[in-house]
Design an enzyme around this catalytic site. Structure first.
Site, short mmCIF file in Angstrom:
data_model
loop_
_atom_site.label_atom_id
_atom_site.label_comp_id
_atom_site.label_asym_id
_atom_site.label_seq_id
_atom_site.Cartn_x
_atom_site.Cartn_y
_atom_site.Cartn_z
N HIS A 16 0.86 -1.20 0.00
CA HIS A 16 0.00 0.00 0.00
C HIS A 16 0.89 1.24 0.00
CE1 HIS A 16 -2.68 3.13 1.53
NE2 HIS A 16 -3.69 2.37 1.13
N ASP A 18 0.86 4.15 1.39
CA ASP A 18 1.20 4.71 2.70
C ASP A 18 2.16 3.79 3.47
OD1 ASP A 18 -0.44 6.94 2.33
OD2 ASP A 18 -2.19 5.92 3.17
N LYS A 19 2.00 2.49 3.29
CA LYS A 19 2.90 1.56 3.97
C LYS A 19 4.28 1.53 3.31
CE LYS A 19 1.29 0.79 7.42
NZ LYS A 19 2.10 1.03 8.59
N GLU A 44 9.99 11.85 7.20
CA GLU A 44 8.72 11.70 6.49
C GLU A 44 9.02 11.32 5.03
OE1 GLU A 44 6.11 11.91 8.29
OE2 GLU A 44 6.93 12.95 10.03
N GLU A 57 14.05 15.94 9.88
CA GLU A 57 15.18 16.44 10.65
C GLU A 57 15.96 15.28 11.26
OE1 GLU A 57 11.92 18.62 9.92
OE2 GLU A 57 11.82 17.37 11.71
N LYS A 176 -5.60 -4.62 0.30
CA LYS A 176 -6.30 -4.19 1.50
C LYS A 176 -7.26 -5.29 1.94
CE LYS A 176 -7.53 0.17 1.82
NZ LYS A 176 -8.18 1.50 1.57
N PHE A 244 -8.01 -4.14 -10.68
CA PHE A 244 -7.06 -3.50 -9.78
C PHE A 244 -5.65 -3.82 -10.28
CE2 PHE A 244 -5.94 -2.99 -4.93
CZ PHE A 244 -5.14 -1.91 -5.24
N ASP A 252 -1.99 5.78 -6.23
CA ASP A 252 -2.38 6.75 -5.20
C ASP A 252 -1.11 7.15 -4.45
OD1 ASP A 252 -3.85 8.32 -3.50
OD2 ASP A 252 -4.69 6.68 -2.34
N ALA A 253 -0.98 8.42 -4.14
CA ALA A 253 0.20 8.89 -3.41
C ALA A 253 0.21 8.29 -2.00
CB ALA A 253 0.20 10.41 -3.32
N ARG A 258 -0.04 7.75 7.74
CA ARG A 258 -1.47 7.86 7.43
C ARG A 258 -2.26 6.60 7.77
NH1 ARG A 258 -2.72 10.95 1.79
NH2 ARG A 258 -1.80 9.05 0.94
N LYS A 259 -1.62 5.60 8.34
CA LYS A 259 -2.34 4.37 8.67
C LYS A 259 -2.19 4.04 10.16
CE LYS A 259 -4.26 3.37 4.78
NZ LYS A 259 -4.30 4.80 4.42
N LYS A 279 10.32 7.83 13.28
CA LYS A 279 10.69 8.54 14.50
C LYS A 279 11.62 7.69 15.37
CE LYS A 279 6.30 11.03 14.53
NZ LYS A 279 5.01 11.24 15.22
N LYS A 283 11.00 10.19 20.65
CA LYS A 283 9.66 10.68 20.35
C LYS A 283 8.65 9.79 21.07
CE LYS A 283 11.94 12.86 16.96
NZ LYS A 283 13.42 12.89 16.92
N ASP A 285 5.56 9.75 20.91
CA ASP A 285 4.54 9.20 20.02
C ASP A 285 4.78 7.72 19.80
OD1 ASP A 285 3.02 11.43 19.54
OD2 ASP A 285 4.07 12.02 17.72
#
Length: 404
Positions: A16, A18-19, A44, A57, A176, A244, A252-253, A258-259, A279, A283, A285
């Site tokens: 995917h 995003d992955k 990123e 960074e 998916k 598909f 798709d970008a 995003r997941k 990260k 961090k 997060d």
């Protein structure tokens, strides 16, 4: 808590878009941590048709210091990115590991962030950002994960393994899944609907080839889900759009982070909003989300509760957490309270007061262990060596002792 309901979770494959971005970002984290265990990384990634862009960074001894790259460092970064995409399996006209255009826009970490995080004098190392983080565990599966997400991941992991081995050569990387289960008395009893959309080779959207693909997917589902959950009443949606062939970053970008629901608990638990991939473990997060999962899993594994949500909160530059919250959703063992469990957690010295340094030390997070986390979930995985230490249940006995 409702006892009878339908619940759905989704997963996405390593292919995917995003992955793909998450895996690239975490490959960069691992690269820098392998050079410098104290490296600071916030990487990123953007992926789209024949293009990968890095931004963010860093601070890393021997790689990027005093505003300059070490000789060969940028070439090693590009090699790492291309090898990641090659491993995933992209060799398509719209996205090919050898030929996509690559831009590296990483630069030095802000000095104003660094001064808040770095230890100095009597000041302990602070959190890399403010935020709230949640951990969760439940007794729906052997790995103490929500069943809907657990099976969604397993379907895609199986398909990816078959694609890589050549068992299913008609599969392409972008896939998916989505699993809907019916719960009675809070327990999963039936799969009511299963969705799988998979990128495929040319011609597998019609006739005998389409039937072959759909029969294969149904076979995977039958192998993954327990037989008692499947029946003639289960509804299957396999490639419901029809075709598909165009997928991945060409279709798709993709962007890092995003997941976050796929990465965590499939919507069965709250999420603080912060992503993990790209990260370093200063961090919170990332590191605090790992420790809260570790704590929640050990609470359930110890038999102290059947379901547990934990929240931590931090301020940037401050080492001590602002709050600790435990909610066992009315499932804790007789004679226990959520407040007592909170007190027990705070009494365990090995946790280092749940400071960023304490978390990283206890779980051993300053290591290149993150690329494996970036597909098929950060939680519910098998701890192996240095990998997935937050999935260990070695704190269960200490929690029981603290509550005795």
């Amino acid at each position: 808590m409702r006892s009878n309901y339908l619940f759905t979770s989704e997963s996405v494959s390593e292919g995917h878009p995003d992955k793909v971005a998450d895996q690239i970002s975490d490959a960069i984290v691992d690269l820098f941590l392998s050079k410098d265990p104290e490296a600071r990384i916030a990487c990123e990634t953007l992926t789209t048709t024949q293009l990968v862009v890095l931004a963010g960074e860093i601070r890393c001894k021997g790689v990027y210091e005093n505003g300059a790259w070490a000789p060969g460092a940028q070439e090693e970064i590009e090699k790492t990115v291309r090898e990641t995409v090659k491993r995933i399996g992209y060799e398509q006209d719209g996205f090919h590991w050898e030929t996509f255009t690559f831009h590296n826009n990483l630069h030095g970490q802000s000095a104003h962030i660094a001064q808040g995080v770095d230890a100095s004098g009597n000041k302990d190392e602070g959190a890399g950002d403010q935020g709230i983080m949640f951990g969760f565990a439940c007794d729906e599966t052997p790995d103490l994960m929500p069943a809907t997400l657990y099976y969604s991941h397993k379907i895609l992991e199986t398909m990816a393994a078959d694609r890589h081995s050549g068992k299913a050569p008609f599969l392409e990387p972008d896939t998916k899944s989505q699993v809907t289960l019916r719960f009675d008395n809070g327990k999963p009893v039936a799969a009511t609907a299963i969705v799988v959309s998979t990128q495929h080779g040319k011609g597998y959207d019609e006739g005998a080839k389409e039937a072959e693909l759909k029969n294969y997917v149904k076979g995977v589902i039958a192998d993954v889900l327990p037989a008692h959950l499947l029946s003639d009443q289960t509804v299957y949606h396999i490639n419901p759009t029809g075709s598909f062939e165009i997928g991945g970053p060409d279709g798709d970008a993709g962007l890092t982070g995003r997941k976050i629901i796929v990465d965590t608990y499939g919507g069965a638990a709250p999420h603080g909003g912060g992503a993990f991939s790209g990260k370093d473990p200063t961090k919170v997060d990332r590191s605090a989300a790992y420790i809260t999962r570790y704590l929640a899993k050990n609470i359930v594994a110890a038999g102290l509760a059947r379901r547990c949500t934990i929240q931590l909160a931090y301020a940037i530059g401050v080492s001590e957490p602002l709050s600790l919250y435990v909610d066992t959703h009315g499932t804790c063992a007789e004679g226990l309270t959520d407040a007592a469990i909170e007190t027990a957690i705070q009494s365990i010295k090995e946790l280092g007061g749940l400071t960023p340094r304490g978390i990283r030390t206890h779980l051993g997070l300053n290591k290149p262990i993150y690329a494996k986390t970036a597909a098929y979930g950060h939680f519910g995985r098998k701890p192996e060596g240095d990998f997935f230490p937050w999935e260990k249940t070695d704190l269960a006995d200490k929690l029981k002792a603290a509550l005795a």
